[in-house]
Design a protein around this motif. Structure first.
Motif, PDB file in Angstrom:
ATOM      1  N   UNK A 284       0.972  -1.289   0.027  1.00 14.49           N
ATOM      2  CA  UNK A 284      -0.095  -0.024  -0.068  1.00 14.49           C
ATOM      3  C   UNK A 284       1.002   1.145  -0.090  1.00 14.49           C
ATOM      4  N   UNK A 285       0.453   2.355   0.023  1.00 11.65           N
ATOM      5  CA  UNK A 285       1.213   3.562   0.082  1.00 11.65           C
ATOM      6  C   UNK A 285       1.961   3.859   1.649  1.00 11.65           C
ATOM      7  N   UNK A 286       2.935   4.019   1.794  1.00  7.41           N
ATOM      8  CA  UNK A 286       3.401   4.037   2.820  1.00  7.41           C
ATOM      9  C   UNK A 286       3.380   5.582   3.351  1.00  7.41           C
ATOM     10  N   UNK A 287       2.848   5.953   4.486  1.00  6.60           N
ATOM     11  CA  UNK A 287       2.909   7.186   4.893  1.00  6.60           C
ATOM     12  C   UNK A 287       3.278   7.455   6.097  1.00  6.60           C
ATOM     13  N   UNK A 288       3.706   6.503   6.958  1.00  9.19           N
ATOM     14  CA  UNK A 288       4.219   6.473   8.406  1.00  9.19           C
ATOM     15  C   UNK A 288       5.439   7.228   8.588  1.00  9.19           C
ATOM     16  N   UNK A 289       5.436   7.697   9.992  1.00 10.44           N
ATOM     17  CA  UNK A 289       6.876   8.413  10.062  1.00 10.44           C
ATOM     18  C   UNK A 289       7.049   8.000  11.619  1.00 10.44           C
ATOM     19  N   UNK A 290       8.242   7.105  11.643  1.00 11.13           N
ATOM     20  CA  UNK A 290       8.193   6.564  12.851  1.00 11.13           C
ATOM     21  C   UNK A 290       9.784   5.906  13.049  1.00 11.13           C
ATOM     22  N   UNK A 291      10.230   5.677  14.308  1.00 11.02           N
ATOM     23  CA  UNK A 291      11.479   4.992  14.428  1.00 11.02           C
ATOM     24  C   UNK A 291      11.521   4.391  15.791  1.00 11.02           C
ATOM     25  N   UNK A 292      12.419   3.268  16.096  1.00 11.96           N
ATOM     26  CA  UNK A 292      12.821   2.667  17.238  1.00 11.96           C
ATOM     27  C   UNK A 292      14.273   2.522  17.133  1.00 11.96           C
ATOM     28  N   UNK A 293      14.886   2.955  18.222  1.00  8.41           N
ATOM     29  CA  UNK A 293      16.356   2.875  18.606  1.00  8.41           C
ATOM     30  C   UNK A 293      16.471   1.986  19.717  1.00  8.41           C
ATOM     31  N   UNK A 294      17.343   1.089  19.746  1.00  5.27           N
ATOM     32  CA  UNK A 294      17.874   0.148  20.814  1.00  5.27           C
ATOM     33  C   UNK A 294      16.832  -0.459  21.670  1.00  5.27           C
ATOM     34  N   UNK A 295      15.575  -0.675  21.217  1.00  6.24           N
ATOM     35  CA  UNK A 295      14.700  -1.237  21.745  1.00  6.24           C
ATOM     36  C   UNK A 295      14.231  -0.338  23.115  1.00  6.24           C
ATOM     37  N   UNK A 296      14.225   0.806  23.046  1.00  4.59           N
ATOM     38  CA  UNK A 296      14.087   1.755  24.196  1.00  4.59           C
ATOM     39  C   UNK A 296      13.442   3.052  23.628  1.00  4.59           C
ATOM     40  N   UNK A 297      13.995   3.752  22.611  1.00  8.06           N
ATOM     41  CA  UNK A 297      13.665   4.711  22.213  1.00  8.06           C
ATOM     42  C   UNK A 297      12.779   4.903  21.038  1.00  8.06           C
ATOM     43  N   UNK A 298      11.405   5.371  21.048  1.00  8.40           N
ATOM     44  CA  UNK A 298      10.499   5.385  20.040  1.00  8.40           C
ATOM     45  C   UNK A 298       9.788   6.462  19.597  1.00  8.40           C
ATOM     46  N   UNK A 299       9.735   6.875  18.577  1.00 12.22           N
ATOM     47  CA  UNK A 299       8.828   8.159  18.146  1.00 12.22           C
ATOM     48  C   UNK A 299       7.967   7.860  16.922  1.00 12.22           C
ATOM     49  N   UNK A 300       6.885   8.506  16.991  1.00 12.07           N
ATOM     50  CA  UNK A 300       5.648   8.312  16.271  1.00 12.07           C
ATOM     51  C   UNK A 300       4.988   9.852  16.032  1.00 12.07           C
ATOM     52  N   UNK A 301       4.686  10.188  14.665  1.00  9.52           N
ATOM     53  CA  UNK A 301       4.089  11.460  14.546  1.00  9.52           C
ATOM     54  C   UNK A 301       3.875  12.061  13.166  1.00  9.52           C
TER      55      UNK A 301
END
Length: 384
Positions: A284-301
């Protein structure tokens, strides 16, 4: 792609929300259960079946004397019908466009309201990258665009509502201030509300990405629609790769902006030379903006890793520091990667004909020029 929504709630105060019915059923429930006040600030609001569903819920809430403030971006929601706006205003809903594209005295591109935020009664908020349209919900014949949001419950919603109120009412002083942004929901979960608004000297999302990438020890997974990072992000990724951090990028295989996708493809050779793993999502069309680092820091928005988000738009992300939440979301991203096409130097060589390389090159530089023109349009840059 299947997912288990039951694992997406790691606390009564925070939940990962998927595009599709998951997001829109939550949104409709928040509106229909509201009692006092709703702020909705959205880049794109379409008058299709999904839009009509949300409009109906808003009008019903207004009939219960709930104060509603609806702010749509003047460019993203340019096609929003004037008769619908009039109907909403007759229903008692406070409505305005942020930086209208056309007015009686100017044509304006410049700074855009790109954040997607809904907050009700100072106690529940939805923050993510999901707009109000059928394409984010999905239809009988088309899957929803792949995207995410975070639902936040409790005290953390108060400063979000205060910020939305300041933006809607053009309270410049309050809008320029940083909101209280860190909340410790429980012993192992802390949440930050991050903003990017370069003209207001808010670079919290950009800085958080760079700091977290540079400090990574083991693994970085980034989902990036419209991925065209500036020099600082590229250098941070290069530094992390040199430090033997495993880096995975989930990128668009198909896009609603084909030239932007071509521009991203121009970077593939460089990224692969850093030993960064590239995966294209083609379901599908990808529209997500997110990241996970070292299984501790996550950002979504709403923040895209490109110069438009860094310098030209108002953005909002949720940052979550939590082993439990990050591991859960990392599993989600790993499942997505399992359904992606991996790009390797060998497959890239097969795909990249001389003509393809030229198209990617010209797309990259045209896109960069467009970003500069749109981002730094000087006339009435501070219009809000």
């Amino acid at each position: 792609m299947p997912h288990n929504k039951n694992i997406n709630v790691v606390s009564e105060n925070i939940a990962l929300v998927h595009s599709g019915e998951d997001y829109f059923s939550r949104l409709e429930s928040i509106i229909r259960n509201s009692q006092f006040e709703i702020h909705m600030q959205i880049y794109l609001f379409e008058n299709d079946a999904t839009g009509k569903r949300i409009i109906s819920a808003l009008k019903e809430a207004a009939s219960r004397q709930v104060k509603i403030y609806l702010l749509l971006d003047g460019l993203g929601s340019l096609s929003f019908p004037s008769e619908i706006r009039y109907d909403l205003e007759i229903s008692g809903i406070n409505f305005r466009f942020f930086a209208p594209l056309f007015s009686s005295y100017t044509f304006y591109l410049g700074r855009r309201l790109h954040q997607k935020v809904v907050v009700a009664d100072r106690k529940v908020a939805l923050i993510g990258g999901i707009n109000i349209a059928d394409k984010y919900h999905g239809t009988a014949t088309e899957p929803s665009w792949l995207d995410y949001a975070i639902q936040l419950n409790g005290e953390i919603a108060k400063p979000i509502q205060e910020l939305c109120n300041a933006i809607f009412l053009k309270k410049t002083r309050l809008h320029s201030q940083k909101i209280k942004s860190v909340f410790h929901l429980q012993e192992d979960i802390s949440v930050y509300i991050l903003q990017n608004d370069w003209l207001k000297r808010k670079n919290e999302i950009s800085n958080a990405y760079i700091k977290s990438i540079c400090n990574a020890k083991e693994e970085i997974t980034i989902m990036g629609s419209y991925f065209l990072p500036g020099r600082r992000i590229i250098q941070a990724l290069k530094k992390a790769a040199k430090n033997k951090v495993k880096i995975k990028l989930i990128l668009s295989g198909i896009s609603d902006l084909p030239m932007t996708r071509r521009a991203t493809c121009y970077l593939y050779s460089k990224l692969l030379s850093y030993n960064i793993e590239l995966y294209e999502w083609n379901n599908s069309i990808l529209h997500g903006k997110a990241a996970v680092i070292d299984n501790y820091w996550t950002t979504v928005g709403s923040f895209n890793l490109n110069n438009l988000s860094s310098y030209g738009s108002i953005e909002m992300n949720v940052e979550i520091n939590s082993t439990v939440f990050s591991k859960m979301y990392q599993e989600e991203l790993n499942e997505i990667i399992a359904h992606c096409q991996k790009i390797t130097p060998e497959t890239l060589e097969i795909k990249n004909t001389t003509f393809t390389k030229f198209i990617n090159w010209i797309s990259y530089y045209i896109t960069r020029i467009i970003e500069i023109v749109v981002t730094f349009t000087p006339y009435k840059r501070f219009y809000n």
